[in-house]
Design a protein around this motif. Structure first.
Motif, mmCIF file in Angstrom:
data_model
loop_
_atom_site.group_PDB
_atom_site.id
_atom_site.type_symbol
_atom_site.label_atom_id
_atom_site.label_comp_id
_atom_site.label_asym_id
_atom_site.label_seq_id
_atom_site.Cartn_x
_atom_site.Cartn_y
_atom_site.Cartn_z
ATOM 1 N N HIS A 170 -10.188 -7.300 7.885
ATOM 2 C CA HIS A 170 -9.273 -6.229 7.471
ATOM 3 C C HIS A 170 -8.608 -6.642 6.150
ATOM 4 O O HIS A 170 -8.816 -7.775 5.682
ATOM 5 C CB HIS A 170 -8.222 -5.915 8.552
ATOM 6 N N GLN A 175 -1.483 -9.073 2.762
ATOM 7 C CA GLN A 175 -0.045 -9.137 3.093
ATOM 8 C C GLN A 175 0.422 -10.582 3.037
ATOM 9 O O GLN A 175 1.429 -10.912 2.427
ATOM 10 C CB GLN A 175 0.203 -8.701 4.536
ATOM 11 N N GLN A 209 -10.870 -0.518 3.206
ATOM 12 C CA GLN A 209 -9.523 -0.232 3.726
ATOM 13 C C GLN A 209 -8.524 -0.278 2.582
ATOM 14 O O GLN A 209 -8.802 -0.851 1.525
ATOM 15 C CB GLN A 209 -9.099 -1.313 4.734
ATOM 16 N N PHE A 249 -0.909 -3.820 17.728
ATOM 17 C CA PHE A 249 -1.524 -4.794 16.814
ATOM 18 C C PHE A 249 -0.700 -6.071 16.919
ATOM 19 O O PHE A 249 0.536 -5.988 16.995
ATOM 20 C CB PHE A 249 -1.496 -4.304 15.351
ATOM 21 N N PHE A 251 0.164 -8.079 14.753
ATOM 22 C CA PHE A 251 1.005 -8.344 13.575
ATOM 23 C C PHE A 251 2.060 -7.281 13.327
ATOM 24 O O PHE A 251 2.788 -7.355 12.339
ATOM 25 C CB PHE A 251 0.132 -8.532 12.323
ATOM 26 N N ALA A 276 -0.524 1.218 11.914
ATOM 27 C CA ALA A 276 0.711 0.887 11.197
ATOM 28 C C ALA A 276 1.719 0.323 12.181
ATOM 29 O O ALA A 276 1.514 0.337 13.408
ATOM 30 C CB ALA A 276 1.277 2.142 10.527
ATOM 31 N N GLY A 277 2.802 -0.195 11.656
ATOM 32 C CA GLY A 277 3.860 -0.685 12.541
ATOM 33 C C GLY A 277 4.867 -1.519 11.776
ATOM 34 O O GLY A 277 4.706 -1.765 10.573
ATOM 35 N N ALA A 298 4.054 -2.158 7.820
ATOM 36 C CA ALA A 298 2.726 -2.348 7.227
ATOM 37 C C ALA A 298 1.829 -1.240 7.736
ATOM 38 O O ALA A 298 2.070 -0.672 8.804
ATOM 39 C CB ALA A 298 2.158 -3.703 7.637
ATOM 40 N N PHE A 299 0.828 -0.930 6.956
ATOM 41 C CA PHE A 299 -0.167 0.040 7.422
ATOM 42 C C PHE A 299 -1.523 -0.319 6.837
ATOM 43 O O PHE A 299 -1.624 -0.984 5.799
ATOM 44 C CB PHE A 299 0.217 1.480 7.058
ATOM 45 N N GLY A 300 -2.566 0.096 7.559
ATOM 46 C CA GLY A 300 -3.915 -0.161 7.057
ATOM 47 C C GLY A 300 -4.736 1.080 7.316
ATOM 48 O O GLY A 300 -4.757 1.598 8.440
HETATM 49 N N1 PHE Z 1 -5.398 -4.362 10.066
HETATM 50 C C1 PHE Z 1 -5.462 -3.280 11.007
HETATM 51 C C2 PHE Z 1 -6.926 -2.918 11.236
HETATM 52 O O1 PHE Z 1 -7.753 -3.327 10.495
HETATM 53 C C3 PHE Z 1 -4.757 -2.059 10.484
HETATM 54 C C4 PHE Z 1 -3.285 -2.269 10.366
HETATM 55 C C5 PHE Z 1 -2.736 -2.715 9.209
HETATM 56 C C6 PHE Z 1 -2.456 -1.994 11.455
HETATM 57 C C7 PHE Z 1 -1.376 -2.892 9.097
HETATM 58 C C8 PHE Z 1 -1.114 -2.181 11.362
HETATM 59 C C9 PHE Z 1 -0.570 -2.618 10.189
HETATM 60 O O2 PHE Z 1 -7.257 -2.226 12.172
#
Ligand code: PHE
Length: 330
Positions: A170, A175, A209, A249, A251, A276-277, A298-300
């Motif tokens: 990912h 980050q 991503q 997640f 993290f 996200a979270g 954070a979000f992905g």
């Molecule tokens: N890294 C997670 C994924 O690949 C996505 C994510 C990123 C979730 C940041 C929460 C915060 O699925």
């Protein structure tokens, strides 16, 4: 001697007339005028003849040399013209016709969508960061609070390399890289390729991503929701419904997944496009941030998924096949 010169002349001119190619003409030129040519033999003999005859013979010999040179040049030009005429008569291309034009390329849909997303989030104040595709186990898993026995570390999901290196699964390691390098406030997005052992109509072993991270004092879940709602509304317009689902997640805590409704071939369904979270306190500890002083979200998001919705594409593999018929539609 005059006779010899005359016979050289007749003989040479008839040889020149018989020639039919530039290559042969070149050979004949060295035969007629080169060091060992009959004409040169005559010139070499001149010092030996009686003094009163020398000027006449010398003049004649030089004249012959000049005549032969002219004759050879004229023949050369004739042959060049002949070759050109032959070429033009046999290759009947009308060079005055307009060309059909060179086809110009377009951006790949993944590039276009990446740029679109980055330009929206740039406006919200997020700076673009990038990280390597080969990551350390620490950046990809450990610092992100992914326990050694977490299923994400399974051989089925991860491409392992030597020396505890992995193809990043990912963009979240960016980050960690950013937080290790600088103090809050941090507001970044990180687009890039990610890798997982996974392949079907909506999964590819390599995909794209964009990671987002906002860390400062007093960042709350309301900031997360407000930011992502505004962003998704701008990206998709009002035609697509959005839903937040609680999720997990390692993290982030609490965590959500966000789905977008989309319709392909008259069928409407939900497609998960991002996770996200709020950044988990252990993640802050790993990068030596005080979790009591800072909070963040954070979000992905998956770029292919978003492109599938925006362009109504139902098979992720179309993005990677490089089929001109597909790509030229964008
Ligand atoms: N890294 C997670 C994924 O690949 C996505 C994510 C990123 C979730 C940041 C929460 C915060 O699925």
């Amino acid at each position: 001697m005059i006779d010899i010169l005359n016979s050289i002349k007749t003989d040479s001119i008839s040889k020149i007339n018989d020639i039919d190619s530039l290559h042969e003409l070149d050979q004949l030129k060295s035969f007629l005028l080169g060091k060992k040519s009959p004409l040169m033999d005559v010139l070499k003999e001149i010092p030996k003849i009686p003094a009163q005859d020398r000027p006449i013979i010398g003049k004649q010999a030089n004249q012959l040399k000049e005549d032969l040179t002219n004759c050879l040049n004229q023949k050369k030009q004739e042959l060049i013209n002949k070759e050109r005429d032959h070429f033009l008569n046999n290759n009947q291309t009308d060079i005055s016709l307009p060309t059909s034009g060179l086809p110009s390329g377009t951006y790949h849909p993944i590039t276009t969508v990446t740029r679109l997303i980055c330009s929206i989030l740039n406006r919200y104040g997020y700076a673009i960061k990038q990280g390597p595709n080969i990551e350390s186990d620490f950046n990809n898993f450990e610092a992100l609070n992914i326990a050694p026995n977490h299923p994400a570390r399974d051989m089925h999901d991860t491409f392992y390399l030597k020396n505890k290196r992995v193809l990043r699964t990912h963009t979240s390691p960016v980050q960690i890289r950013t937080m290790l390098m600088q103090e809050p406030p941090i507001k970044i997005i990180a687009p890039g390729k990610v890798y997982r052992c996974d392949a079907d109509t909506s999964h590819s072993p390599v995909f794209h991503q964009i990671e987002g991270l906002f860390v400062d004092k007093h960042i709350t879940f309301a900031d997360l929701k407000g930011t992502l709602e505004a962003f998704l509304q701008e990206l998709f317009g009002k035609n697509h419904a959005i839903r937040f689902r609680s999720s997990y997640f390692p993290f982030t805590e609490p965590s959500v997944e966000i789905d977008v409704s989309y319709t392909v071939n008259g069928k409407t369904s939900w497609l998960e496009i991002m996770g996200a979270g709020m950044v988990q306190r252990n993640v802050f500890r790993h990068v030596s941030y005080d979790p009591d002083s800072y909070t963040g979200f954070a979000f992905g998001l998956g770029i292919e998924r978003i492109a599938m919705i925006l362009y109504e594409i139902d098979n992720i593999r179309l993005f990677y096949e490089n089929d001109h018929r597909f790509l030229s539609q964008f």
